[in-house]
Design an enzyme around this catalytic site. Structure first.
Site, mmCIF file in Angstrom:
data_model
loop_
_atom_site.group_PDB
_atom_site.id
_atom_site.type_symbol
_atom_site.label_atom_id
_atom_site.label_comp_id
_atom_site.label_asym_id
_atom_site.label_seq_id
_atom_site.Cartn_x
_atom_site.Cartn_y
_atom_site.Cartn_z
ATOM 1 N N HIS A 307 22.847 70.790 26.189
ATOM 2 C CA HIS A 307 22.616 69.360 26.446
ATOM 3 C C HIS A 307 21.112 69.138 26.577
ATOM 4 C CE1 HIS A 307 22.745 65.418 28.361
ATOM 5 N NE2 HIS A 307 23.988 65.333 27.963
ATOM 6 N N ASP A 364 31.321 66.879 25.748
ATOM 7 C CA ASP A 364 32.082 66.720 24.497
ATOM 8 C C ASP A 364 33.002 67.897 24.222
ATOM 9 O OD1 ASP A 364 28.920 65.617 23.404
ATOM 10 O OD2 ASP A 364 30.626 64.318 23.890
#
Ligand code: MLT
Length: 428
Positions: A307, A364
């Protein structure tokens, strides 16, 4: 700590103010840098650049902290509802029962969309990705509610636009999917609450009764909470910069939907399932694919890992992973793709290659698995992200308006041709 930073350029000293946020974050205010020092800054992707001051969401990438208006994501996911979190993000405080009831009832009043929306929907081929349909239907509200174009609209008018946005997003989302499968659209059933109302619009069809499974509705509500805001991410920054031109809330959010669609942003949850399905089809040898991910010549990238902000773990991924386990146990689902995902995670969390590169599951990675368990079609995963992110987009657009922030207009470093004379065509 000094409250100023000293910048020395060609021997000349410039003092820049250092400002501090409520969580101890510090920023160098370069608002007058070009005027005073004659230089701008360069920061591709704005990774080191704050675009605004905001009181909505705080995240700490090192500690894996995420809070909406000071409340931890763990608390809100466990104890709140998506509608309550939406109110919190937009208005800054948890609502009283009276406020929440009014908010919910006002939303129910506007869940229907104009019948002419069907004409727009009919214009899309069934091959149209639901995100493209959603962005168009959402922006079409500027046509049905032209008063929303008034940049100086009253607070009552802004409230109505906010309510209409929250009320109609699930209807647009469900209808965008019905267009893909060629089924008739369903009208919203206001006897149901937000997530259940959406699920019924998405899954009901004339050939069979559809009762909302409370396990699925609860899991969806939790997922929407986890996606509700995330400070100045790509799509939220898009909403803000479009909104900074005094564009309407509908066009600003439609721009955010389009930004979220990208596979590097909200589209990643769909890419994760495609990746896991491909690994399953290939025999499920996770070690083989882990090695491919390590081989930079393989062209294979592990989707759903790492991320831009979180350095050790994404707090939302932890919550979603547990929710996925709970839902699949309750629904009695044994999805081999989940086993593949868990194996990939186990390896990634102990393999130095991934640890050094901070590659661990993000929001996700597991969201696609739980959406699949809930029966949400893959093409709709990013639409679910958009539904969840809507209150965050609204809150950020509203904050920008209320703070009277200037139009966004970044500068650049020009690296093109210097001045040169025009050459006539016959002489080239
Ligand atoms: C998000 O929730 O928007 C994603 O994690 C992306 C980001 O924050 O940059």
């Amino acid at each position: 700590m000094s409250k100023t930073a000293e910048l020395i350029i060609d021997g000349k000293s410039y003092m820049l103010p250092i400002i501090e946020g409520t969580e101890g974050e510090k920023a160098i205010d370069i608002g007058n840098l070009l005027e005073t020092a004659g230089v701008t800054t360069l920061d591709f992707g704005y990774k080191n650049t704050g675009a605004t001051k905001s009181a909505i969401t705080f995240l700490d990438g090192d500690k894996g902290i995420l809070r909406y208006r000071g409340y931890s994501i763990e608390d809100l996911a466990a104890k709140s509802t998506f509608l309550e979190v939406s109110y919190l993000l937009i208005y800054g405080e948890l609502p009283t029962q009276e406020q929440l009831t009014k908010f919910s009832n006002d939303i129910k009043t506007h869940t229907l969309v104009h019948e002419d929306i069907k004409k727009i929907l009919d214009g899309f081929p069934s091959s149209a990705h639901p995100m493209g349909v959603l962005a168009s239907l959402f922006c079409s509200q500027t046509a049905f509610y032209p008063e929303s174009l008034d940049p100086n609209r009253s607070s009552e008018g802004v409230y109505l636009s906010i309510i209409r946005s929250l009320a109609k997003m699930p209807t647009f989302a469900a209808w965008s999917y019905k267009n893909v499968i060629g089924h008739p659209v369903n009208y919203p059933d206001n006897s149901l609450e937000y997530s259940s109302r959406f699920l019924k619009m998405l899954f009901a069809h004339p050939a069979a009764e559809y009762d909302v499974d409370p396990v699925i509705a609860d899991a969806l509500d939790k997922l929407l909470i986890l996606h509700a805001d995330h400070e100045q991410n790509c799509s939220t920054s898009t909403v803000r910069i479009v909104g900074s031109s005094k564009a309407s809330i509908y066009s600003s959010i439609s721009a955010g939907i389009n930004a979220l669609w990208g596979p590097l942003h909200g589209g990643a949850n769909q890419e994760v399932i495609v990746m896991l399905e491909n690994i399953k089809k290939d025999g499920g040898d996770t070690d083989k694919w882990i090695n491919k991910a390590k081989d930079k010549n393989s062209g294979f990238r592990l989707m759903g890992f790492g991320h831009r902000v979180y350095k050790n773990f994404d707090p939302r991924a932890k919550i979603i992973k547990k929710a996925a386990d709970d839902v699949m146990t309750k629904l009695g689902i044994n999805d081999p793709v989940l086993e593949i995902a868990q194996k990939l995670e186990e390896v990634a969390l102990r393999d130095p290659y991934f640890i050094e590169r901070k590659l661990y599951p993000n929001v996700d990675f597991y969201s696609g698995i739980i959406y699949r368990a809930l029966g949400i079609p893959v093409d709709m995963f990013t639409v679910m992200f958009a539904m969840g992110r809507l209150p965050g987009w609204i809150a950020q657009w509203k904050e920008l308006r209320e703070n009277k922030e200037p139009i966004g207009r970044p500068r650049q470093l020009y690296i093109g041709q210097t001045l040169r004379p025009y050459v006539e065509l016959k002489k080239r």
